[in-house]
Design a protein around this motif. Structure first.
Motif, PDB file in Angstrom:
ATOM      1  N   LYS A   1      46.567  22.020  52.073  1.00 41.19           N
ATOM      2  CA  LYS A   1      46.880  23.274  51.396  1.00 41.19           C
ATOM      3  C   LYS A   1      46.436  24.455  52.239  1.00 41.19           C
ATOM      4  O   LYS A   1      45.604  24.337  53.125  1.00 41.19           O
ATOM      5  CB  LYS A   1      46.210  23.325  50.025  1.00 41.19           C
ATOM      6  N   GLU A   2      47.007  25.610  51.935  1.00 40.32           N
ATOM      7  CA  GLU A   2      46.619  26.825  52.634  1.00 40.32           C
ATOM      8  C   GLU A   2      45.256  27.305  52.141  1.00 40.32           C
ATOM      9  O   GLU A   2      44.857  27.029  51.014  1.00 40.32           O
ATOM     10  CB  GLU A   2      47.677  27.909  52.408  1.00 40.32           C
ATOM     11  N   ARG A   3      44.607  28.056  52.998  1.00 35.59           N
ATOM     12  CA  ARG A   3      43.336  28.658  52.608  1.00 35.59           C
ATOM     13  C   ARG A   3      43.604  29.729  51.559  1.00 35.59           C
ATOM     14  O   ARG A   3      44.523  30.538  51.718  1.00 35.59           O
ATOM     15  CB  ARG A   3      42.658  29.279  53.830  1.00 35.59           C
ATOM     16  N   GLU A   4      42.816  29.736  50.511  1.00 31.36           N
ATOM     17  CA  GLU A   4      43.014  30.704  49.436  1.00 31.36           C
ATOM     18  C   GLU A   4      41.723  31.452  49.129  1.00 31.36           C
ATOM     19  O   GLU A   4      40.633  30.893  49.205  1.00 31.36           O
ATOM     20  CB  GLU A   4      43.515  30.007  48.161  1.00 31.36           C
ATOM     21  N   GLY A   5      41.889  32.703  48.779  1.00 29.41           N
ATOM     22  CA  GLY A   5      40.749  33.514  48.398  1.00 29.41           C
ATOM     23  C   GLY A   5      40.258  33.136  47.014  1.00 29.41           C
ATOM     24  O   GLY A   5      41.061  32.896  46.111  1.00 29.41           O
ATOM     25  N   VAL A   6      38.959  33.081  46.864  1.00 29.71           N
ATOM     26  CA  VAL A   6      38.339  32.706  45.602  1.00 29.71           C
ATOM     27  C   VAL A   6      37.702  33.915  44.928  1.00 29.71           C
ATOM     28  O   VAL A   6      37.932  34.176  43.755  1.00 29.71           O
ATOM     29  CB  VAL A   6      37.279  31.613  45.845  1.00 29.71           C
ATOM     30  N   ALA A   7      36.891  34.646  45.678  1.00 31.27           N
ATOM     31  CA  ALA A   7      36.174  35.794  45.121  1.00 31.27           C
ATOM     32  C   ALA A   7      35.780  36.723  46.250  1.00 31.27           C
ATOM     33  O   ALA A   7      35.553  36.280  47.378  1.00 31.27           O
ATOM     34  CB  ALA A   7      34.944  35.351  44.344  1.00 31.27           C
ATOM     35  N   ALA A   8      35.685  38.003  45.924  1.00 32.65           N
ATOM     36  CA  ALA A   8      35.288  39.007  46.911  1.00 32.65           C
ATOM     37  C   ALA A   8      34.347  40.008  46.266  1.00 32.65           C
ATOM     38  O   ALA A   8      34.369  40.212  45.045  1.00 32.65           O
ATOM     39  CB  ALA A   8      36.512  39.730  47.472  1.00 32.65           C
ATOM     40  N   ILE A   9      33.532  40.642  47.118  1.00 26.31           N
ATOM     41  CA  ILE A   9      32.578  41.623  46.628  1.00 26.31           C
ATOM     42  C   ILE A   9      32.460  42.764  47.619  1.00 26.31           C
ATOM     43  O   ILE A   9      32.470  42.545  48.844  1.00 26.31           O
ATOM     44  CB  ILE A   9      31.200  40.966  46.382  1.00 26.31           C
ATOM     45  N   GLY A  10      32.383  43.978  47.091  1.00 25.79           N
ATOM     46  CA  GLY A  10      32.058  45.126  47.919  1.00 25.79           C
ATOM     47  C   GLY A  10      30.555  45.196  48.041  1.00 25.79           C
ATOM     48  O   GLY A  10      29.873  45.374  47.027  1.00 25.79           O
TER      49      GLY A  10
END
Length: 127
Positions: free
Chosen positions: A43-52
């Motif tokens: 599978k492709e790499r997928e974003g899970v969570a991000a933070i500033g």
């Protein structure tokens, strides 16, 4: 050159929890976007969570909303991902990533927005 080192992966049963950590060095941690990604075999790499990292604003991918929490310890340049109620479909290699650009008010979950990557830590969830 930023260095990111993940830890905390492992094998758990469905419904269990894990906490991933990512220690960052050689990188201006404050006022940037940091994120967790995952990639399952085939599978492709997928974003899970991000933070500033400056204002602590967060965003999550729909499959993990309400189960995963991204957080940070600014004093230690460390990023965390608390994963609860894990499911077999969460099985993947998990990577932390850093964006070198100053925070613009929104952190994206696309992999091409991020410049530095860790080596990954494996999470395996059995049913």
């Amino acid at each position: 050159q930023g260095q990111l080192v993940e830890s905390g992966g492992g094998s758990v049963q469905a419904g269990g929890s894990l906490r991933l950590s990512c220690v960052v060095s050689g990188y201006t941690y404050s006022g940037r976007c940091m994120a967790w990604f995952r990639q399952a075999p085939g599978k492709e790499r997928e974003g899970v969570a991000a933070i500033g990292t400056g204002d602590g604003s967060t965003r999550y991918a729909d499959p993990v909303k309400g189960r995963f929490t991204i957080s940070q310890d600014n004093a230690k340049n460390t990023l965390f991902l608390q994963m609860n109620s894990l499911k077999p479909e969460d099985t993947a290699m998990y990577y932390c990533a850093a964006d070198v650009r100053p925070f613009s008010g929104y952190c994206y979950l696309g992999q091409y927005e991020y410049n530095y990557w860790g080596q990954g830590t494996q999470v395996t969830v059995s049913s």
